[in-house]
Design an enzyme around this catalytic site. Structure first.
Site, PDB file in Angstrom:
ATOM      1  N   ASP A 177     -40.188 -65.739 -30.744  1.00 61.13           N
ATOM      2  CA  ASP A 177     -40.697 -66.673 -31.191  1.00 61.13           C
ATOM      3  C   ASP A 177     -42.283 -65.737 -32.240  1.00 61.13           C
ATOM      4  OD1 ASP A 177     -41.625 -68.905 -32.414  1.00 61.13           O
ATOM      5  OD2 ASP A 177     -43.192 -69.798 -30.474  1.00 61.13           O
TER       6      ASP A 177
ATOM      7  N   HIS B 208     -49.728 -76.149 -32.980  1.00 61.24           N
ATOM      8  CA  HIS B 208     -49.883 -75.697 -31.455  1.00 61.24           C
ATOM      9  C   HIS B 208     -50.571 -75.946 -30.418  1.00 61.24           C
ATOM     10  CE1 HIS B 208     -47.174 -72.328 -34.206  1.00 61.24           C
ATOM     11  NE2 HIS B 208     -46.686 -72.525 -33.410  1.00 61.24           N
ATOM     12  N   GLY B 209     -50.121 -75.910 -29.084  1.00 59.80           N
ATOM     13  CA  GLY B 209     -50.728 -76.852 -28.037  1.00 59.80           C
ATOM     14  C   GLY B 209     -51.186 -77.869 -27.521  1.00 59.80           C
TER      15      GLY B 209
ATOM     16  N   SER C  70     -43.234 -78.724 -31.551  1.00 60.99           N
ATOM     17  CA  SER C  70     -43.019 -80.610 -31.451  1.00 60.99           C
ATOM     18  C   SER C  70     -42.258 -80.696 -30.302  1.00 60.99           C
ATOM     19  CB  SER C  70     -41.703 -80.146 -32.114  1.00 60.99           C
ATOM     20  OG  SER C  70     -41.979 -80.149 -33.834  1.00 60.99           O
ATOM     21  N   SER C  71     -43.781 -80.700 -28.648  1.00 57.20           N
ATOM     22  CA  SER C  71     -44.164 -81.172 -27.824  1.00 57.20           C
ATOM     23  C   SER C  71     -44.026 -82.303 -28.153  1.00 57.20           C
ATOM     24  CB  SER C  71     -45.078 -80.715 -27.207  1.00 57.20           C
ATOM     25  OG  SER C  71     -44.277 -79.865 -26.342  1.00 57.20           O
TER      26      SER C  71
ATOM     27  N   ASN D 151     -38.870 -76.750 -31.836  1.00 65.07           N
ATOM     28  CA  ASN D 151     -40.133 -76.121 -30.331  1.00 65.07           C
ATOM     29  C   ASN D 151     -40.590 -76.616 -29.602  1.00 65.07           C
ATOM     30  OD1 ASN D 151     -38.303 -73.769 -31.861  1.00 65.07           O
ATOM     31  ND2 ASN D 151     -41.080 -73.365 -32.373  1.00 65.07           N
TER      32      ASN D 151
END
Ligand code: ZN
Length: 349
Positions: free
Chosen positions: A83, A189-190, A225-226, A266
């Protein structure tokens, strides 16, 4: 089953019209959680390691843990993916270790923070593609810049500063020959992605759809993409955590993406939240406990639950037995004779 080319795994997903979760790992329990979920739902899967993960676990530990997963679960196709590679050297080292796929994130300079120029991105990505494809290894590139920072990687910001330009995405895919393309559509992200439930002003699904129309044979990748579900946030805060209220990418938006060319999604933050919540709960409610298994076992189970749910929601559930792995040497031949450059291994829908 031997490790599978990510290109084959994503081509099959395109054929079947589903997406595949790519889950980040740093340690044994996370790999076990993913594999238990894959077995439970009969899903092919991408297991991925960031540079930070490779440093944390040490390369050979992590590589052999993932290899152990492929030995223990011969019925599950697994692609092992680097990644956010920050340089040719990072990707080369992953390929030489035995990864079947790498991401060259040339959207940032080698420092992993400063946005690069389009030409710099094309040059370094093409160099990785040439090296990787010679060896049958898949390459994911990135065009546009994601928001946020994770594992010390990222430009920061909201994710709207460098949304992918569809014309550039087409030129980038043509000039580099990447198999998969991460695009920036407002995600970060995060854990702190959006300050409210995202709408079209901050999550640019229209851009994703426009790119897919012009690049129907390039697998699109959604990063950051959480979904950051509230119940997982609540467990952490209930047992002494201090997360600020936040929103992720709703699953229905990911499913819209999957209907429009997204093949790899992801997910990292949701798993981190699930594990941390489970660990906090044990330590908070049973302060006399001190055996790591007392909290790692519930942590592993909590992550398995989230991963299995995402596998079902992304549509990969039930597809583990659809195909046999094509040897990596055969994939290399497909790149060399040009068949893979112009069409998927299987016809996309
Ligand atoms: Zn990412």
């Amino acid at each position: 089953m031997p490790l599978v080319s990510m290109r084959q795994l994503l081509d099959e997903a395109a054929k079947g019209g589903y997406g595949v979760g790519a889950f980040n790992v740093n340690d044994m329990e996370q790999i076990q959680a993913i594999m238990a979920a894959a077995k439970e739902t009969n899903s092919p899967v991408v297991i991925q390691a960031s540079r930070g993960a490779r440093a944390f676990a040490q390369d050979r530990f992590l590589f052999h843990l993932i290899l152990a997963a492929s030995e223990l679960y011969p019925e599950i196709p697994i692609a092992m993916h680097q990644d956010h590679g920050n340089s040719f050297e990072t990707c080369k080292s992953a390929i030489e270790l035995g990864y079947t796929s790498v991401m060259m994130d040339g959207s940032l300079k080698e420092d992993g923070k400063t946005p690069s120029s389009f030409e710099e991105n094309v040059a370094v990505t093409k160099r990785v593609v040439d090296f990787a494809h010679d060896r049958g290894v898949t390459v994911e590139g990135e065009i546009g810049v994601l928001g946020g920072v994770e594992d010390g990687h990222g430009a920061g910001g909201s994710g709207l500063e460098h949304v992918t330009d569809p014309d550039q995405a087409v030129e980038f895919a043509e000039r580099t020959g990447v198999d998969a393309l991460a695009i920036a559509i407002g995600t970060s992200h995060g854990a702190y992605k959006f300050t409210k439930k995202p709408d079209g002003s901050v999550l640019k699904m229209d851009v994703l759809i426009a790119i897919h129309k012009r690049l129907p044979n390039t697998h699109l990748v959604m990063h950051g993409s959480s979904s950051v579900p509230k119940d997982l946030q609540d467990v952490i805060n209930q047992y002494g955590g201090k997360l600020k209220e936040t929103w992720g990418v709703p699953v229905e938006e990911i499913q819209l993406g999957i209907r429009n060319g997204v093949r790899k999604i992801n997910v990292d933050t949701d798993n981190r939240l699930a594990m941390t919540g489970a660990i906090r709960k044990v330590l908070w409610t049973q302060p006399e406990k001190f055996d790591p298994r007392d909290y790692m076992k519930p942590a592993r189970e909590a992550m398995q639950k989230v991963v299995a749910l995402r596998m079902t929601q992304f549509g990969q559930a039930g597809h583990a037995g659809d195909y046999a792995p094509i040897p990596i040497e055969e994939i290399a031949k497909g790149y060399a004779d040009g068949t893979l450059a112009t069409q998927p291994l299987v016809a996309a829908k």
